[in-house]
Design an enzyme around this catalytic site. Structure first.
Site, PDB file in Angstrom:
ATOM      1  N   LEU B  43      -0.156 -19.250 -42.300  1.00 31.93           N
ATOM      2  CA  LEU B  43      -1.544 -19.019 -42.712  1.00 31.93           C
ATOM      3  C   LEU B  43      -1.676 -17.782 -43.580  1.00 31.93           C
ATOM      4  O   LEU B  43      -2.296 -17.816 -44.642  1.00 31.93           O
ATOM      5  CB  LEU B  43      -2.433 -18.857 -41.478  1.00 31.93           C
ATOM      6  N   HIS B 266       0.088 -16.097 -22.519  1.00 34.79           N
ATOM      7  CA  HIS B 266      -1.018 -17.048 -22.540  1.00 34.79           C
ATOM      8  C   HIS B 266      -1.126 -17.736 -21.184  1.00 34.79           C
ATOM      9  O   HIS B 266      -0.132 -18.198 -20.646  1.00 34.79           O
ATOM     10  CB  HIS B 266      -0.763 -18.081 -23.645  1.00 34.79           C
ATOM     11  N   ARG B 330      -7.346 -13.762 -22.009  1.00 32.78           N
ATOM     12  CA  ARG B 330      -6.036 -14.284 -21.630  1.00 32.78           C
ATOM     13  C   ARG B 330      -5.263 -13.376 -20.685  1.00 32.78           C
ATOM     14  O   ARG B 330      -4.641 -13.848 -19.735  1.00 32.78           O
ATOM     15  CB  ARG B 330      -5.214 -14.517 -22.895  1.00 32.78           C
ATOM     16  N   GLU B 425       0.284 -12.065 -38.112  1.00 34.05           N
ATOM     17  CA  GLU B 425       0.809 -11.647 -36.816  1.00 34.05           C
ATOM     18  C   GLU B 425       1.880 -10.562 -36.960  1.00 34.05           C
ATOM     19  O   GLU B 425       2.131  -9.805 -36.033  1.00 34.05           O
ATOM     20  CB  GLU B 425       1.382 -12.866 -36.068  1.00 34.05           C
ATOM     21  N   ARG B 435      -5.091 -10.079 -27.636  1.00 36.13           N
ATOM     22  CA  ARG B 435      -5.829 -10.813 -28.651  1.00 36.13           C
ATOM     23  C   ARG B 435      -6.736 -11.836 -27.981  1.00 36.13           C
ATOM     24  O   ARG B 435      -6.307 -12.531 -27.056  1.00 36.13           O
ATOM     25  CB  ARG B 435      -4.863 -11.522 -29.608  1.00 36.13           C
ATOM     26  N   LEU B 441      -5.883 -17.125 -36.087  1.00 30.04           N
ATOM     27  CA  LEU B 441      -6.103 -17.863 -37.331  1.00 30.04           C
ATOM     28  C   LEU B 441      -7.039 -17.052 -38.223  1.00 30.04           C
ATOM     29  O   LEU B 441      -6.854 -16.949 -39.436  1.00 30.04           O
ATOM     30  CB  LEU B 441      -6.689 -19.235 -37.028  1.00 30.04           C
TER      31      LEU B 441
END
Lengths: 249, 637
Positions: B43, B266, B330, B425, B435, B441
């Site tokens: 990205l 996560h 998270r 990242e 995060r 994204l």
């Protein structure tokens, strides 16, 4: 579980390849197909032999790197999965399993199960986009799109560019891949301005790459891990024909 | 090392606009005279390459994949945040900024985060214009959903394939520039080192993965967009090829590495079913919108989930955090799962799992509505586990996912090496020590589309052309080092595969530098890592040669770098005597077991400076000040 694996080995792009047989043992049903190959590769390496080269990356069915034909079917005889999502529980203990690379004139083998799929990138480069530069775009909600159209565009956009459609087609046609991108953009208002030019450019690039044409076998749809529908091919043909007949150049 | 963050003056909401006014520009006719190398085409890299080529720069982009479309950004499922406030639920740029600073547990730079929130809205506009098929409401407008760590719905999504669709948007924009001849795209070419001379990045040295050829590539600026390093744990949600090589090599050439211990675990990974497992598959955080997380109230309860009555279920997130419930951030959700499993309430293999249950959602909105939201995720889970989540709850367990740490960058996204920029990242800038979901994204595309294309112009306008060609001595020296390293690897001729060392390192790191960390554990890891590294260099086996496609050789080079980098990570974790975000030190927790931040002593970014292989790295600090989001204890209760 144990299996007899017959794998295509080819040391380089111009080398002559051949099938090579290996016994693999100590496989559990929970293992993925690629983990079974990992295990075989560990064994080959311990014997000082070169491991089998194969493409893989995300191992969750989205990156499109997998490029194996298992028992004659791209990805696997299982429906709607990439090779990395196939698990050994799908096979019978003692099975002979045949593994080959995706085969097509436009996808030359680089080594073992690794093929060169640059032709797909060149098809996208020919016109698989909306020509907008970064910045200066209107507020996102100024473009209203019926939910049905957005969902249908998403169905086509789900293509992962793996090339199973080409490998499955007796003509090695890339029409499903090309049509999916044309259908994704062609169903959205943003894609209308270049709709005809896009269809022409992409189809012409597809032909130049040496892919065959569609003769309605529909093997591509059967092999597609994302179940992209062949109806997009008809749509592409209409867009292409209309654009070719009305083109000003 | 001089760390000047170069934060512009003025009120926070005006800093970026003011900075854009003050930056120097490169004349349109001169842009093509500047060559920019971009390493990585996910990205961040693809969006930067496309945007800079559109501006007129001469861009050369590199990926080790066969195509830019394979980058791991493609696997992001849940969504992308923006402060559009389309749902009219009180969102604003300020609130996104506030949530992100707080969610990051106050270890990020306020000015960068505010800019991220500002440009978030441009990203959605850009992606829609490209034809990204975001989810829509029946009226034709864009749909939103909520995500962890926020009390507003600001997440845009394309089914469970948001990363794929955003990456294809950037990939298509990049493809257009390739077609126009503005970007030279080099696929299957891996960066193995960066070349620095006279205090400026001059280019990179790469290896062609098909022919083995080692090549020098010169440029006026170098951009690293090479992602994160979660694969240091071997088992992570990252794709198999993700690695730390590019950023670690830059570190060894003088770029500061910031907060390497800030890794995100996560909460909703699929737990490994055995030793053979080669990677962890993630189940999107979006599932926590409708799924309820629970464990049996009674420790050691082995009844199948559906036979455990309501009274014997402990919805522990809803119990402990009533205001955020299943949508806590998270780090909080992961630690809570670990706490339950450590206390003997875990389910699944080895008791290392918790239930994520959709029974109530299916009763409330119907199976079809649940399928429309999460169908592909349910199918993916079903494929992997052979268990149907429509009928029995998923079993999930935390897994290494994202890395907030990365190369230090200033406000302009330039590292401590002039001319070397780092985006996405790979840098450390925006997420602090944790995060929030749907922010990766956003950051990747913010950096690539809307930040770097401006700030790199300022650098080029001031610094001018590099003037060092690829045949200069500084390049040939690095090339020789790269070749020597490959030759050394091939000559070891041992018995073990690179993977076996990687797995051994990963187990150690997960154990000692994973979800919870202690001084003893980290000190032990720091003793063990050099032992594994020594074993690697004396016993690794790499059949074949360096002169063709050799995947074992590629892997070995990446594992060799992980074996050094892991030490830096543990050192950083040891040094940071506090708990914040994803970094949890057992010694520093509240009576309730929550993270205990120590702002008086640790309100800074730790920026590590390489001092040679035989010397410990030097620690530099960037102190963070919080003028707009006052330092406070994060509470999601």
């Amino acid at each position: 579980m144990r299996f007899k694996l017959h794998v295509w080995r080819q040391s380089g792009p111009n080398a002559k390849g051949a099938m090579e047989a290996h016994d693999v043992d100590g496989i559990t049903p929970e293992m993925s197909f690629l983990e079974m190959i990992d295990l075989l590769n560990e064994k080959l390496l311990a014997d000082g032999k070169e491991p089998i080269a194969f493409e893989h990356d995300c191992r969750e069915g989205i990156c499109g790197a997998c490029s194996m034909v298992i028992d004659g079917v791209p990805h696997s005889p299982e429906r709607a999965v990439t090779t990395c999502q196939v698990h050994m529980r799908s096979f019978q203990d003692g099975d002979d399993i045949h593994v080959e690379p995706f085969r097509a004139k436009a996808f030359p083998v680089l080594k073992d199960l690794v093929v060169d799929r640059d032709a797909f990138d060149r098809i996208i480069q020919a016109g698989g986009y909306v020509s907008v530069n970064t910045g200066g775009t209107p507020d996102a909600n100024e473009i209203q799109i019926p939910k049905v159209a957005a969902e249908s565009a998403m169905d086509a956009a789900a293509c992962i560019g793996c090339g199973a459609c080409v490998a499955a087609c007796p003509n090695a046609s890339a029409m499903l891949f090309t049509a999916a991108k044309i259908a994704h953009l062609g169903q959205l208002p943003q894609g209308q301005v270049e709709r005809g030019a896009r269809a022409r450019a992409m189809v012409e690039q597809m032909d130049a790459e040496g892919f065959g044409n569609c003769t309605n076998h529909y093997e591509c749809m059967d092999a597609c891990p994302k179940e992209i529908h062949v109806e997009w091919i008809a749509r592409m043909n209409r867009d292409y024909l209309k654009a070719s007949l009305t083109a000003k150049d | 090392m001089q760390l000047d963050a170069k934060i512009p003056d003025g009120p926070i909401a005006e800093k970026w606009d003011r900075h854009r006014r003050e930056m120097k520009l490169v004349n349109p006719a001169n842009k093509r005279k500047f060559k920019v190398i971009i390493v990585g085409t996910g990205l961040a890299g693809a969006s930067a390459a496309a945007s800079m080529a559109e501006l007129g720069y001469d861009v050369e982009a590199f990926t080790f994949h066969d195509s830019p479309r394979r980058a791991h950004s493609i696997a992001a499922q849940g969504g992308i945040n923006a402060a559009k406030n389309y749902p009219n639920d009180g969102d604003s740029i300020w609130r996104l900024f506030y949530d992100t600073v707080k969610g990051g547990d106050f270890r990020a730079r306020e000015a960068n985060v505010h800019r991220l929130a500002q440009v978030s809205n441009n990203i959605i506009d850009q992606c829609v214009a490209q034809g990204v098929p975001f989810a829509r409401e029946y009226g034709g407008l864009l749909a939103n959903r909520s995500f962890g760590g926020a009390q507003v719905s600001r997440t845009f999504y394309a089914r469970g394939q948001t990363g794929q669709q955003l990456l294809l948007g950037a990939y298509q924009a990049l493809s257009r520039q390739i077609h126009l001849g503005k970007v030279t795209m080099r696929t299957r070419e891996e960066m193995l080192d960066v070349v620095v001379s006279d205090g400026r990045a001059r280019g990179i040295v790469t290896r062609n993965l098909v022919t083995g050829e080692v090549v020098s590539r010169a440029a006026d600026a170098v951009v690293l967009a090479t992602g994160g390093y979660s694969n240091v744990f071997f088992l992570s949600t990252n794709a198999k090829a993700c690695n730390v090589t590019a950023t670690y090599r830059a570190y060894k050439r003088g770029a500061g590495f910031a907060n390497p211990c800030f890794t995100q675990i996560h909460p909703t990974g699929i737990p490994p079913s055995g030793d053979h497992v080669s990677k962890t598959t993630l189940m999107s955080e979006s599932l926590r919108n409708d799924g309820r997380v629970w464990t049996p109230t009674k420790a050691g309860d082995t009844r199948p989930a559906n036979q455990i009555p309501e009274a014997d279920r402990d919805y522990y997130l809803e119990r402990r955090y009533p205001s955020f419930g299943n949508l806590v951030p998270r780090d909080v959700a992961s630690r809570a799962a670990k706490e339950r499993c450590d206390a003997g309430h875990g389910v699944g293999p080895g008791g290392r799992g918790v239930f994520l249950d959709f029974r109530d959602a299916i009763q409330r909105v119907g199976r079809d509505a649940v399928a429309a939201r999460y169908g592909n995720l349910f199918d993916m889970y079903h494929h992997i586990t052979d268990s149907n989540p429509y009928e029995t709850p998923m079993v999930i367990y935390p897994a290494p996912h994202y890395t907030m740490g990365g190369l230090w960058v200033d406000y302009n996204l330039m590292s401590s090496i002039p001319g070397l920029h780092v985006i996405g990242e790979a840098n450390f800038s925006d997420h602090g020590s944790n995060r929030l979901g749907a922010s990766a994204l956003m950051q990747g595309l913010a950096d690539g589309y809307f930040v770097l294309p401006y700030t790199i112009g300022d650098f080029l306008a001031r610094a001018g052309n590099s003037g060092v060609a690829a045949d200069a001595a500084c390049f040939t020296e690095v090339e020789a080092e790269v070749n020597a390293r490959t030759a050394t690897l091939l000559a070891v001729n041992g018995k073990r595969s690179p993977d076996s060392f990687h797995a051994e390192l990963g187990r150690l790191m997960w154990d000692k530098c994973g979800m919870s960390r202690t001084r003893e554990g980290l000190e032990e890891a720091l003793r063990r890592i050099p032992e594994i590294r020594a074993a690697f260099w004396s016993d690794v086996s790499i059949p074949g040669s360096g002169a063709d496609l050799n995947q074992t050789l590629e892997k070995a080079g990446r594992v060799a770098d992980f074996l050094e980098f892991a030490e830096l990570m543990c050192r950083d974790a040891l040094d940071r005597e506090e708990s914040c975000g994803g970094h949890f030190r057992e010694e520093y927790k509240t009576e309730e077991g929550e993270a205990l931040r120590r702002d008086d002593d640790f309100c800074f970014g730790s920026v590590w400076e390489y001092q040679g292989d035989d010397a410990p790295p030097a620690l530099n600090k960037e102190h963070f000040t919080f003028e707009h989001v006052p330092l406070s204890t994060r509470s999601y209760k």
